[in-house]
Design a protein around this motif. Structure first.
Motif, short mmCIF file in Angstrom:
data_model
loop_
_atom_site.label_atom_id
_atom_site.label_comp_id
_atom_site.label_asym_id
_atom_site.label_seq_id
_atom_site.Cartn_x
_atom_site.Cartn_y
_atom_site.Cartn_z
N SER A 1 0.87 -1.17 0.00
CA SER A 1 0.00 0.00 0.00
C SER A 1 0.91 1.22 0.00
O SER A 1 2.12 1.09 0.05
CB SER A 1 -0.91 0.00 1.24
OG SER A 1 -0.14 0.12 2.41
N GLU A 2 0.33 2.40 -0.03
CA GLU A 2 1.16 3.60 -0.01
C GLU A 2 1.88 3.67 1.34
O GLU A 2 1.26 3.71 2.38
CB GLU A 2 0.30 4.85 -0.22
CG GLU A 2 1.12 6.09 -0.49
CD GLU A 2 2.02 5.95 -1.72
OE1 GLU A 2 3.18 6.37 -1.63
OE2 GLU A 2 1.58 5.43 -2.75
N GLY A 3 3.19 3.62 1.30
CA GLY A 3 4.00 3.73 2.51
C GLY A 3 4.37 2.40 3.14
O GLY A 3 5.12 2.37 4.10
N SER A 4 3.90 1.27 2.60
CA SER A 4 4.19 -0.03 3.21
C SER A 4 4.74 -1.02 2.18
O SER A 4 4.36 -0.99 1.01
CB SER A 4 2.92 -0.64 3.82
OG SER A 4 2.46 0.16 4.86
N VAL A 5 5.61 -1.89 2.67
CA VAL A 5 6.18 -2.95 1.83
C VAL A 5 6.19 -4.26 2.60
O VAL A 5 6.09 -4.27 3.83
CB VAL A 5 7.62 -2.62 1.38
CG1 VAL A 5 7.65 -1.42 0.46
CG2 VAL A 5 8.55 -2.42 2.56
N ILE A 6 6.32 -5.34 1.86
CA ILE A 6 6.52 -6.65 2.47
C ILE A 6 7.73 -7.27 1.79
O ILE A 6 7.91 -7.15 0.58
CB ILE A 6 5.25 -7.52 2.36
CG1 ILE A 6 5.37 -8.71 3.28
CG2 ILE A 6 4.98 -7.94 0.93
CD1 ILE A 6 4.05 -9.35 3.62
N CYS A 7 8.60 -7.88 2.61
CA CYS A 7 9.83 -8.49 2.11
C CYS A 7 9.81 -9.97 2.44
O CYS A 7 9.23 -10.39 3.43
CB CYS A 7 11.05 -7.89 2.80
SG CYS A 7 11.11 -6.11 2.84
N THR A 8 10.50 -10.74 1.60
CA THR A 8 10.68 -12.16 1.91
C THR A 8 12.11 -12.36 2.39
O THR A 8 13.02 -11.65 1.97
CB THR A 8 10.38 -13.05 0.70
OG1 THR A 8 11.21 -12.63 -0.39
CG2 THR A 8 8.92 -12.95 0.30
N HIS A 9 12.28 -13.32 3.27
CA HIS A 9 13.57 -13.59 3.90
C HIS A 9 13.90 -15.07 3.70
O HIS A 9 13.00 -15.90 3.70
CB HIS A 9 13.46 -13.26 5.40
CG HIS A 9 14.75 -13.31 6.14
ND1 HIS A 9 15.30 -14.48 6.59
CD2 HIS A 9 15.58 -12.32 6.52
CE1 HIS A 9 16.44 -14.21 7.23
NE2 HIS A 9 16.63 -12.90 7.19
#
Length: 153
Positions: A120-128
């Motif tokens: 969303s605007e201002g948010s991210v999700i990362c994979t590890h």
């Protein structure tokens, strides 16, 4: 490099120990501008024109002590770029002037981040690589939320 019919010329790094430029991501800002992220901080982050000979329109000012960059995510408005770094988390950049904003730090231990996507605007999700999802917001400076997605067997 040629991406979606747009040819981008990149100067080679004069440092003999480093390989030629490796593109880690590209994002269209609009019909006339293409933002490209490179693995090597020497090449950095650039915005190219998609017209004519595709000149560089903007070279980003990278954060101090920049190290090789991994994948990137452009937030929906196109005003913020999030980049995984190979040291300690996510670096946030403002795209209009190409300036570093700040970093969201977390301990990646001996493992590594693999990809990043905007949610969303201002948010991210990362994979590890440790079977985790890491959720971060542009306002976070450290310790983003972690979720284990698969237990060890």
């Amino acid at each position: 490099y040629s991406m979606d019919g747009v040819r981008v010329e990149v100067e080679r790094n004069p440092k003999p120990m480093l390989r030629s430029p490796l593109v880690h991501g590209f994002h269209y800002l609009d019909d006339n501008r293409l933002l490209v992220t490179f693995h090597d901080p020497f090449c950095g982050i650039k915005i190219f024109s998609t017209k004519g000979s595709c000149p560089v329109l903007l070279n980003f000012k990278l954060c101090k002590g920049s190290i090789p960059m991994a994948s990137s995510a452009l937030l929906p408005s196109g005003s913020i770029l999030a980049i995984l770094n190979f040291r300690d988390g996510i670096d946030w950049y403002e795209t209009k002037r190409g300036r570093y904003q700040h970093s969201t730090h977390f301990d990646v231990k001996e493992h590594y981040m693999t990809s990043i996507q905007s949610t969303s605007e201002g948010s991210v999700i990362c994979t590890h690589s440790r079977r985790m999802l890491i959720s971060a917001h542009i306002g976070m400076l450290k310790n983003p939320e972690r979720t284990v997605v698969m237990k060890k067997t």
